[in-house]
Design a protein around this motif. Structure first.
Motif, PDB file in Angstrom:
ATOM      1  N   PHE A 106       0.825  -1.195   0.000  1.00  0.00           N
ATOM      2  CA  PHE A 106       0.000   0.000   0.000  1.00  0.00           C
ATOM      3  C   PHE A 106       0.867   1.256   0.000  1.00  0.00           C
ATOM      4  CE2 PHE A 106      -3.404   2.715   0.494  1.00  0.00           C
ATOM      5  CZ  PHE A 106      -3.111   3.600   1.501  1.00  0.00           C
ATOM      6  N   LYS A 144       1.117   4.120  -2.756  1.00  0.00           N
ATOM      7  CA  LYS A 144       0.823   5.493  -2.413  1.00  0.00           C
ATOM      8  C   LYS A 144       1.982   6.382  -2.871  1.00  0.00           C
ATOM      9  CE  LYS A 144      -0.379   6.490   1.897  1.00  0.00           C
ATOM     10  NZ  LYS A 144      -1.320   6.714   2.960  1.00  0.00           N
ATOM     11  N   HIS A 159      -8.047   1.128   9.822  1.00  0.00           N
ATOM     12  CA  HIS A 159      -7.350   2.420   9.759  1.00  0.00           C
ATOM     13  C   HIS A 159      -7.674   3.374  10.908  1.00  0.00           C
ATOM     14  CE1 HIS A 159      -5.852   2.433   5.372  1.00  0.00           C
ATOM     15  NE2 HIS A 159      -6.115   1.201   5.723  1.00  0.00           N
ATOM     16  N   HIS A 160      -8.936   3.444  11.283  1.00  0.00           N
ATOM     17  CA  HIS A 160      -9.290   4.533  12.209  1.00  0.00           C
ATOM     18  C   HIS A 160     -10.011   4.039  13.451  1.00  0.00           C
ATOM     19  CE1 HIS A 160      -9.390   6.319   8.050  1.00  0.00           C
ATOM     20  NE2 HIS A 160      -8.334   6.836   8.604  1.00  0.00           N
ATOM     21  N   HIS A 176     -13.139   3.174   4.153  1.00  0.00           N
ATOM     22  CA  HIS A 176     -12.048   3.978   4.720  1.00  0.00           C
ATOM     23  C   HIS A 176     -12.574   5.106   5.589  1.00  0.00           C
ATOM     24  CE1 HIS A 176      -8.449   6.684   4.585  1.00  0.00           C
ATOM     25  NE2 HIS A 176      -7.873   5.525   4.822  1.00  0.00           N
ATOM     26  N   LEU A 184     -12.383  10.372   3.646  1.00  0.00           N
ATOM     27  CA  LEU A 184     -12.365  10.516   5.094  1.00  0.00           C
ATOM     28  C   LEU A 184     -13.504  11.406   5.525  1.00  0.00           C
ATOM     29  CD1 LEU A 184      -8.561  10.602   5.651  1.00  0.00           C
ATOM     30  CD2 LEU A 184     -10.146   9.231   6.987  1.00  0.00           C
ATOM     31  N   HIS A 239      -7.448  14.598   1.526  1.00  0.00           N
ATOM     32  CA  HIS A 239      -7.429  13.349   2.302  1.00  0.00           C
ATOM     33  C   HIS A 239      -8.254  13.592   3.573  1.00  0.00           C
ATOM     34  CE1 HIS A 239      -5.992   9.454   3.468  1.00  0.00           C
ATOM     35  NE2 HIS A 239      -5.311   9.895   4.493  1.00  0.00           N
ATOM     36  N   HIS A 298      -3.453  15.175   7.418  1.00  0.00           N
ATOM     37  CA  HIS A 298      -4.392  15.255   8.544  1.00  0.00           C
ATOM     38  C   HIS A 298      -4.065  16.438   9.441  1.00  0.00           C
ATOM     39  CE1 HIS A 298      -5.900  11.253   7.577  1.00  0.00           C
ATOM     40  NE2 HIS A 298      -4.647  10.896   7.377  1.00  0.00           N
ATOM     41  N   HIS A 349      -1.070   9.790   9.775  1.00  0.00           N
ATOM     42  CA  HIS A 349      -1.884  10.514  10.750  1.00  0.00           C
ATOM     43  C   HIS A 349      -1.011  11.096  11.845  1.00  0.00           C
ATOM     44  CE1 HIS A 349      -6.219   9.846  10.072  1.00  0.00           C
ATOM     45  NE2 HIS A 349      -5.841   8.771   9.423  1.00  0.00           N
ATOM     46  N   LYS A 400       5.130   6.232   8.330  1.00  0.00           N
ATOM     47  CA  LYS A 400       5.055   5.117   7.391  1.00  0.00           C
ATOM     48  C   LYS A 400       6.398   4.404   7.228  1.00  0.00           C
ATOM     49  CE  LYS A 400       0.821   6.290   6.394  1.00  0.00           C
ATOM     50  NZ  LYS A 400      -0.240   5.562   7.075  1.00  0.00           N
ATOM     51  N   GLU A 449       0.353  -1.203  10.232  1.00  0.00           N
ATOM     52  CA  GLU A 449       0.576   0.201   9.868  1.00  0.00           C
ATOM     53  C   GLU A 449      -0.451   0.999  10.639  1.00  0.00           C
ATOM     54  OE1 GLU A 449       0.032   1.025   5.707  1.00  0.00           O
ATOM     55  OE2 GLU A 449       0.094   3.175   6.064  1.00  0.00           O
ATOM     56  N   HIS A 486      -1.914   4.005  11.043  1.00  0.00           N
ATOM     57  CA  HIS A 486      -2.920   5.000  10.678  1.00  0.00           C
ATOM     58  C   HIS A 486      -3.314   5.819  11.916  1.00  0.00           C
ATOM     59  CE1 HIS A 486      -3.182   3.334   6.650  1.00  0.00           C
ATOM     60  NE2 HIS A 486      -3.144   2.158   7.230  1.00  0.00           N
TER      61      HIS A 486
END
Ligand code: CUK
Ligand code: CUA
Length: 645
Positions: free
Chosen positions: A3, A7, A114-115, A163, A232, A336, A403, A444, A465, A503, A505
């Motif tokens: 990913f 990206k 992710h969140h 997402h 988002l 984003h 973010h 984030h 990342k 990862e 996030h």
């Protein structure tokens, strides 16, 4: 990893266009060359016998789980299994929890989360539940913060790439979720040429109701929208409490990013939804029941068994018919994150490829709606004039904004992936106050408490990342990293870095004294309504029904009863129902058998847990307790004899 690579390719392609040259900020730092002052160690050192000040619930990314860290020490306290099987405690392997991973696609033992979001009352954390999204097979989970266990998982129909979730409204009325990939809806024929994207594909946004008392989740309604990518979201607070905001990219409605179609437009959109009005439409019957399939899985506290139900319809509001609660706000270049400040007045759109960072004003948005300051319509939805909604722009703050979070003093903190830094700026006048590098390529960031109306504001964590030279090398596959900053002063100070799982996030942190996990609480045997429970070692037994063998087993220091089991034959299905008949809170027992095709189980005091075993060879196969429970732990063992058919 894949990913990330994708990206960065996207960013590189796009940044060629946007910025004229390829950049990458990941200049390796030389070991020991980061400036960290002497006080840093003191600030993050939590001495033996002392506790951390905050729980930090960090998304496990492609591990599918939640990792719980202490802040400021950065110590890993626990991994809560959510969307992935977990051999450590049998989650998703044992008969009790298997159904939690059921979906309309069947059993899905992994996901990409992710969140995180903590439940709120009046825009403040109330310490009841933690929510987390599954991006791949779209689901939302609720974790009970008394037990730190996953209590419920609901799948989302008509969604591909969940997402934009689970962003909650400020009294946890709703969890809001959006689709990252627009696709033909489940209720349409999905077998269509991809080039028919504009006509046949739609985006769906979901409003999932949260029961005030139990936390129980139910899908209330969905909005069918133009085929953008809904990336988002965030909900408003105070004056903007009735609104949720989504970033949309690919407003060109392109179906192939290889042609970089999706970054062609100078501006994409923020979609502002008055969810109260949308809910009124749903209540009035302004919707169609649409057929679909989605799973709803619940862990029942009394039996400690999960059930899974497949539901088959959803209320869909077609926004081509009803759109008096929807507005698009132009937002520069592939936004984003969309982040709402603690007052609810400022809405920041983080354009990944934008030179400036736009800040919108909720008051101005309302005035623009009142005075019809529109700039045409898209699919029947009014587009508010950019200038009418704009509070201001932060000029050239950095590259690749993702973010923004906020402290309690009117400052905002924005992460910049490409220039690998955090920039602190003032909401009032959009002036930059400070900037600090991250190592490297931050995604984030989280100012502790930033999504409430009163952020804690003392610490900020960057979730990066790329770790390259941060830790001892562990082969080419590296972990991700969190970096802790002290933001109590004018200048941000880096004080700690620690590795994360998956990862990470996003993450949500709560003051430790807000949570009272059920440390001393345990299941009384009398309250255990599991159908396979036994209360005493005398009740232990083996029952055969056809080729099914049920073993009712007791675990208590320091015996497993029965401990010699004969009469099992090849072709049998064996179920070990192990009840931990201890009544002291901190004595779990584990259980497994040699060569079993599941995992171990971990049985907490007073609970019953079932391990299924299909023996596939003749012989004497030992079983034993896997969790060191007493001086005679090694004595908690036994033998199963498997005979030919
Ligand atoms: S995130 Cu999911 S791609 Cu910026 Cu919220 Cu990392
Ligand atoms: Cu029971 Cu070890």
């Amino acid at each position: 990893m894949i990913f990330i690579m994708k990206k960065s390719i996207l960013f590189s392609l796009a940044s060629l266009i946007a910025f004229g040259s390829v950049l990458h900020s990941c200049k390796p730092k030389k070991t020991g060359q980061i400036a960290v002052d002497d006080d840093a160690a003191k600030q993050v050192y939590v001495a033996p016998g002392h506790y951390d000040e905050y729980y930090d619930f960090v998304s496990g990314g492609f591990s599918g789980q939640v990792a719980v860290y202490g802040i400021p020490s950065g110590r890993l306290l626990k991994v809560i299994p959510v969307f992935s099987q977990n051999g450590e405690n049998g989650y998703g392997y044992d008969e009790n929890t298997k159904s939690m991973l059921n979906t309309s696609f069947g059993f899905v033992p992994w996901d990409d989360s992710h969140h995180t979001q903590l439940s709120e009352t009046d825009a403040m954390y109330d310490g009841r539940w933690l929510f987390i999204n599954a991006n791949n097979t779209p689901r939302i989970a609720r974790i009970d913060l008394k037990s730190f266990r996953t209590a419920e998982i609901i799948e989302l129909p008509n969604t591909s790439g969940n997402h934009a979730s689970p962003f909650i409204t400020c009294n946890t009325e709703y969890i809001v979720a959006g689709t990252r990939f627009s696709v033909p809806a489940d209720y349409e024929n999905g077998d269509v040429p991809i080039k028919d994207y504009k006509e046949k594909f739609r985006g769906h946004i979901s409003y999932i109701k949260v029961d005030k008392n139990t936390g129980g989740l139910s899908l209330d309604f969905q909005l069918a929208l133009p085929p953008f990518n809904y990336d988002l979201s965030h909900s408003g607070k105070n004056a903007s409490a009735d609104w949720s905001f989504f970033t949309c990219y690919n407003t060109e409605e392109a179906h192939s990013l290889l042609e970089v179609n999706a970054s062609h437009n100078d501006k994409d959109y923020i979609l502002a939804i008055n969810w109260k009005k949308a809910a009124e439409h749903a209540a009035k019957g302004d919707f169609d029941w649409k057929p679909c399939k989605y799973a709803h899985n619940v862990m029942h506290e009394d039996t400690e068994q999960a059930t899974s139900e497949i539901l088959n319809k959803v209320k869909v509001i077609d926004t081509r018919k009803y759109n008096d609660f929807l507005y698009l706000i132009p937002c520069p270049k592939s936004p984003h994150g969309v982040d709402v400040d603690p007052s609810g007045e400022y809405i920041v759109g983080n354009g990944k490829l934008s030179a400036n960072l736009p800040v919108f004003s909720f008051t101005k948005i309302q005035d623009a709606i009142k005075n019809h300051q529109f700039d045409g319509k898209v699919d029947g939805i009014n587009v508010i004039k950019y200038e009418s909604a704009l509070h201001g722009e932060v000029q050239s703050p950095g590259l690749g904004s993702l973010h923004t979070e906020f402290d309690a003093d009117g400052n905002a903190y924005t992460s910049f992936f490409i220039s690998s830094e955090i920039v602190k700026w003032r909401l009032k006048d959009c002036q930059i106050e400070d900037r600090i590098p991250t190592y490297y390529s931050i995604g984030h960031l989280s100012v502790l408490g930033a999504d409430t109306k009163k952020p804690y504001g003392k610490y900020m964590v960057a979730y990066n990342k790329i770790t390259k030279d941060c830790f001892l090398p562990t082969g080419p596959e590296l972990c991700q990293a969190a970096q802790l900053y002290d933001i109590s002063g004018k200048k941000m100070r880096l004080i700690l870095e620690f590795p994360t799982i998956g990862e990470p996030h996003y993450a949500s942190a709560i003051a430790a004294d807000m949570l009272k996990p059920n440390m001393m609480y345990f299941t009384r045997l009398a309250d255990n309504h599991n159908p396979y429970k036994i209360s005493t070692a005398q009740q232990a037994r083996v029952e055969r029904h056809g080729n099914r063998v049920d073993i009712y087993m007791a675990a208590i220091r320091s015996r497993l009863v029965p401990d010699n089991i004969e009469g099992i034959r090849l072709g049998d299905e064996v179920y070990f129902h192990v009840t931990n008949i201890e009544q002291e809170w901190d004595i779990p027992h584990g259980f497994t058998v040699k060569g079993n095709n599941n995992a171990e189980i971990l049985v907490m005091p007073g609970e019953t847990c079932t391990l299924k075993w299909i023996p596939n060879r003749v012989g004497i196969l030992p079983f034993y307790c896997t969790d060191f429970c007493s001086a005679l732990h090694q004595e908690m063992q036994g033998y199963a004899r498997v005979s030919p058919k």
